[in-house]
Design an enzyme around this catalytic site. Structure first.
Site, short mmCIF file in Angstrom:
data_model
loop_
_atom_site.label_atom_id
_atom_site.label_comp_id
_atom_site.label_asym_id
_atom_site.label_seq_id
_atom_site.Cartn_x
_atom_site.Cartn_y
_atom_site.Cartn_z
N HIS A 21 -14.41 3.70 -6.07
CA HIS A 21 -15.86 3.46 -6.01
C HIS A 21 -16.57 4.55 -6.80
O HIS A 21 -17.77 4.72 -6.68
CB HIS A 21 -16.36 3.51 -4.57
CG HIS A 21 -15.47 2.79 -3.61
ND1 HIS A 21 -14.40 3.39 -2.99
CD2 HIS A 21 -15.47 1.52 -3.19
CE1 HIS A 21 -13.78 2.51 -2.22
NE2 HIS A 21 -14.41 1.37 -2.33
N ARG A 44 -11.84 6.08 6.38
CA ARG A 44 -13.08 5.79 5.65
C ARG A 44 -14.17 6.82 6.00
O ARG A 44 -14.93 7.27 5.15
CB ARG A 44 -13.61 4.38 5.96
CG ARG A 44 -12.65 3.26 5.66
CD ARG A 44 -12.35 3.06 4.19
NE ARG A 44 -11.40 3.94 3.54
CZ ARG A 44 -10.07 3.83 3.54
NH1 ARG A 44 -9.49 2.87 4.22
NH2 ARG A 44 -9.32 4.67 2.86
N GLY A 78 -5.99 8.39 -3.30
CA GLY A 78 -5.13 8.82 -2.19
C GLY A 78 -5.96 9.21 -0.99
O GLY A 78 -6.96 9.93 -1.14
N ALA A 79 -5.56 8.74 0.19
CA ALA A 79 -6.41 8.87 1.37
C ALA A 79 -5.80 9.71 2.48
O ALA A 79 -6.38 9.80 3.56
CB ALA A 79 -6.71 7.47 1.91
N ASP A 91 0.84 -1.20 0.00
CA ASP A 91 0.00 0.00 0.00
C ASP A 91 0.88 1.24 0.00
O ASP A 91 2.04 1.20 0.41
CB ASP A 91 -0.87 0.04 1.26
CG ASP A 91 -2.00 -0.98 1.25
OD1 ASP A 91 -2.28 -1.56 0.19
OD2 ASP A 91 -2.59 -1.19 2.33
N MET A 92 0.30 2.36 -0.40
CA MET A 92 1.05 3.63 -0.33
C MET A 92 0.49 4.46 0.82
O MET A 92 -0.72 4.67 0.91
CB MET A 92 0.94 4.39 -1.64
CG MET A 92 1.89 5.56 -1.73
SD MET A 92 3.64 5.12 -1.54
CE MET A 92 4.07 4.58 -3.19
N ARG A 119 -1.47 -0.69 -8.45
CA ARG A 119 -2.86 -0.38 -8.10
C ARG A 119 -2.98 1.13 -8.07
O ARG A 119 -2.19 1.80 -7.42
CB ARG A 119 -3.22 -0.92 -6.72
CG ARG A 119 -4.60 -0.43 -6.25
CD ARG A 119 -4.76 -0.49 -4.73
NE ARG A 119 -4.77 -1.83 -4.22
CZ ARG A 119 -4.33 -2.13 -2.98
NH1 ARG A 119 -3.87 -1.19 -2.17
NH2 ARG A 119 -4.35 -3.38 -2.57
N GLN A 169 -0.95 6.98 -6.08
CA GLN A 169 -2.10 7.83 -5.73
C GLN A 169 -2.23 8.96 -6.76
O GLN A 169 -1.27 9.70 -7.00
CB GLN A 169 -1.86 8.44 -4.34
CG GLN A 169 -1.75 7.39 -3.24
CD GLN A 169 -0.82 7.82 -2.12
OE1 GLN A 169 0.21 8.45 -2.36
NE2 GLN A 169 -1.16 7.47 -0.89
C1 LIG Z 1 -8.76 -1.44 -3.04
C2 LIG Z 1 -8.36 -0.09 -2.52
C3 LIG Z 1 -7.08 0.08 -2.03
C4 LIG Z 1 -6.65 1.33 -1.58
N1 LIG Z 1 -5.36 1.51 -1.18
C5 LIG Z 1 -4.93 2.74 -0.84
C6 LIG Z 1 -3.56 3.00 -0.57
O1 LIG Z 1 -2.71 2.12 -0.61
N2 LIG Z 1 -3.21 4.27 -0.28
C7 LIG Z 1 -4.10 5.30 -0.23
O2 LIG Z 1 -3.72 6.44 0.02
N3 LIG Z 1 -5.43 5.07 -0.46
C8 LIG Z 1 -5.85 3.82 -0.76
N4 LIG Z 1 -7.18 3.62 -1.05
C9 LIG Z 1 -8.17 4.68 -0.74
C10 LIG Z 1 -8.34 5.66 -1.88
O3 LIG Z 1 -7.19 6.43 -2.02
C11 LIG Z 1 -9.55 6.59 -1.65
O4 LIG Z 1 -9.35 7.32 -0.47
C12 LIG Z 1 -10.88 5.88 -1.54
O5 LIG Z 1 -10.96 4.78 -2.40
C13 LIG Z 1 -12.03 6.83 -1.91
O6 LIG Z 1 -11.86 7.30 -3.23
P1 LIG Z 1 -12.78 6.85 -4.48
O7 LIG Z 1 -11.87 6.56 -5.60
O8 LIG Z 1 -13.65 5.72 -4.08
O9 LIG Z 1 -13.56 8.12 -4.90
P2 LIG Z 1 -14.34 9.29 -4.16
O10 LIG Z 1 -14.46 10.38 -5.14
O11 LIG Z 1 -13.75 9.58 -2.81
O12 LIG Z 1 -15.76 8.62 -3.92
C14 LIG Z 1 -16.60 8.25 -4.99
C15 LIG Z 1 -17.85 7.59 -4.40
O13 LIG Z 1 -17.48 6.37 -3.76
C16 LIG Z 1 -18.22 6.17 -2.58
N5 LIG Z 1 -17.29 6.19 -1.44
C17 LIG Z 1 -15.98 6.50 -1.47
N6 LIG Z 1 -15.44 6.37 -0.24
C18 LIG Z 1 -16.42 5.98 0.57
C19 LIG Z 1 -16.49 5.67 1.95
N7 LIG Z 1 -15.42 5.75 2.73
N8 LIG Z 1 -17.68 5.29 2.45
C20 LIG Z 1 -18.78 5.18 1.67
N9 LIG Z 1 -18.78 5.46 0.35
C21 LIG Z 1 -17.62 5.85 -0.20
C22 LIG Z 1 -19.23 7.28 -2.52
O14 LIG Z 1 -20.39 6.83 -3.20
C23 LIG Z 1 -18.54 8.38 -3.30
O15 LIG Z 1 -19.42 9.32 -3.85
C24 LIG Z 1 -7.59 2.40 -1.57
C25 LIG Z 1 -8.87 2.22 -2.08
C26 LIG Z 1 -9.25 1.01 -2.57
C27 LIG Z 1 -10.62 0.87 -3.17
#
Ligand SMILES: Cc1cc2nc3c(=O)[nH]c(=O)nc-3n(C[C@H](O)[C@H](O)[C@H](O)COP(=O)(O)OP(=O)(O)OC[C@H]3O[C@@H](n4cnc5c(N)ncnc54)[C@H](O)[C@@H]3O)c2cc1C
Length: 285
Positions: free
Chosen positions: A205, A267, A166-167, A112-113, A162, A141
């Site tokens: 998502h 989350r 970015g979180a 993961d990053m 992957r 990210q």
């Molecule tokens: C498999 C996977 C691995 C990941 N690994 C990393 C990592 O290594 N490093 C890192 O920095 N980040 C990681 N992430 C997190 C990522 O960076 C985002 O913070 C997270 O996925 C939300 O972004 P989004 O692309 O879903 O879009 P967004 O624009 O944030 O959301 C789009 C839509 O998705 C749904 N949604 C998104 N998040 C949520 C939530 N928490 N609860 C409910 N609904 C939600 C909502 O319907 C929202 O409108 C990972 C995510 C996934 C799916």
């Protein structure tokens, strides 16, 4: 927070359980629905190297269990859980053991990053281990300005990426502050990965982005087994079901373990409505 019973109940929305056995049960159920998994043992930023070794041992047991139970799955880990803050060399040695075991079992380790302080060290470590085993990939990210350059290097070496948005909270000097730019960057990097990468994992998502990806792969006739979508356990089940029904590959990130608090807070931060659901559940329970 992590040990209080009411708070622990909250975590079940995004976390498969506290034990490996519970995570395997969830994995089996998802596999039966045509969804593969990546198991993540929760924990980050350990405070001594014994904790890092313990984390490595849990991951070794997890890889063995995946193999033994014929689970369609691999593992994802965070380098700070493997000791990165304490010693790069000790961290490398810990991850080395895991990547070597993955190679023996013909499985795969995803690194993961974390926040941008760790990006260089994470990429260094992955490049080093990839050269020896090949059974390791990394996360990029789309919010970071540097990501296009990083992806080009990874694709040139055929390292699996992957892509996520970015979180972590990042300064404007490192990451796009505007969501529209992060989304634009996500699509730009996705197109690059689909054309030049090795089995990219598109982790999001975001329905709009997923529609754009489907339009792009359809137009370019990119086969459905050349990439996979990834989502987090407990988020957008409806969208997950639709993708599987439409014949796309989907892997869920399934966290387990006791140290769920930082993961859970990320989350919540991603979607303000989650805070409302969390409070409602807290009152109901
Ligand atoms: C498999 C996977 C691995 C990941 N690994 C990393 C990592 O290594 N490093 C890192 O920095 N980040 C990681 N992430 C997190 C990522 O960076 C985002 O913070 C997270 O996925 C939300 O972004 P989004 O692309 O879903 O879009 P967004 O624009 O944030 O959301 C789009 C839509 O998705 C749904 N949604 C998104 N998040 C949520 C939530 N928490 N609860 C409910 N609904 C939600 C909502 O319907 C929202 O409108 C990972 C995510 C996934 C799916």
């Amino acid at each position: 927070m992590e040990t209080s019973a009411p708070a622990r109940r909250l975590s079940t929305r995004f976390v498969a359980g506290e034990t490996l056995e519970q995570a395997l049960d969830v994995a089996r159920q998802l596999n039966s629905e045509g969804i593969s998994v990546t198991l993540d043992h929760l924990g980050e930023s350990v405070s001594n190297l014994d904790e890092a070794s313990d984390a490595r041992d849990v991951y070794l047991r997890t890889l063995d269990a995946i193999h033994h139970h014929a689970i369609q799955g691999n593992v994802s880990l965070k380098l700070t859980q493997f000791g990165l803050d304490l010693s790069y060399d000790a961290c490398l040695a810990n991850v080395h053991q895991l990547v070597r075991r993955a190679a023996e079992l013909q499985n795969f380790v995803r690194v993961d990053m974390e926040s941008s302080d760790y990006t260089d060290r994470t990429l260094d470590l992955v490049h080093t281990l990839f050269d020896r085993y090949g059974t390791v990939g990394v996360v990029i990210q789309s919010y970071l300005y540097r990501s296009q350059a990083d992806i080009e290097k990874l694709c040139a070496r055929k390292i699996r990426v992957r892509l996520c948005k970015g979180a972590y909270l990042e300064p404007a000097s490192a990451a796009f502050p505007e969501k529209s730019k992060v989304d634009q960057s996500y699509m730009d990097l996705t197109r690059y990965l689909l054309e030049h990468g090795t089995y990219p994992a598109l982790a999001t998502h975001d329905e709009v982005i997923i529609r754009q990806i489907i339009a792009f792969v359809t137009e370019r006739k990119i086969p459905r087994d050349a990439f996979e979508f990834q989502m987090l356990y407990g988020i957008r089940r409806d969208l997950q079901d639709r993708l599987v029904k439409d014949g796309y590959r989907l892997r869920l990130y399934v966290p387990f373990g006791k140290a769920w608090y930082p993961y859970y807070m990320r989350r919540l931060a991603e979607r303000p409505a989650n805070v409302f659901f969390m409070l409602r559940n807290l009152i109901r329970k």
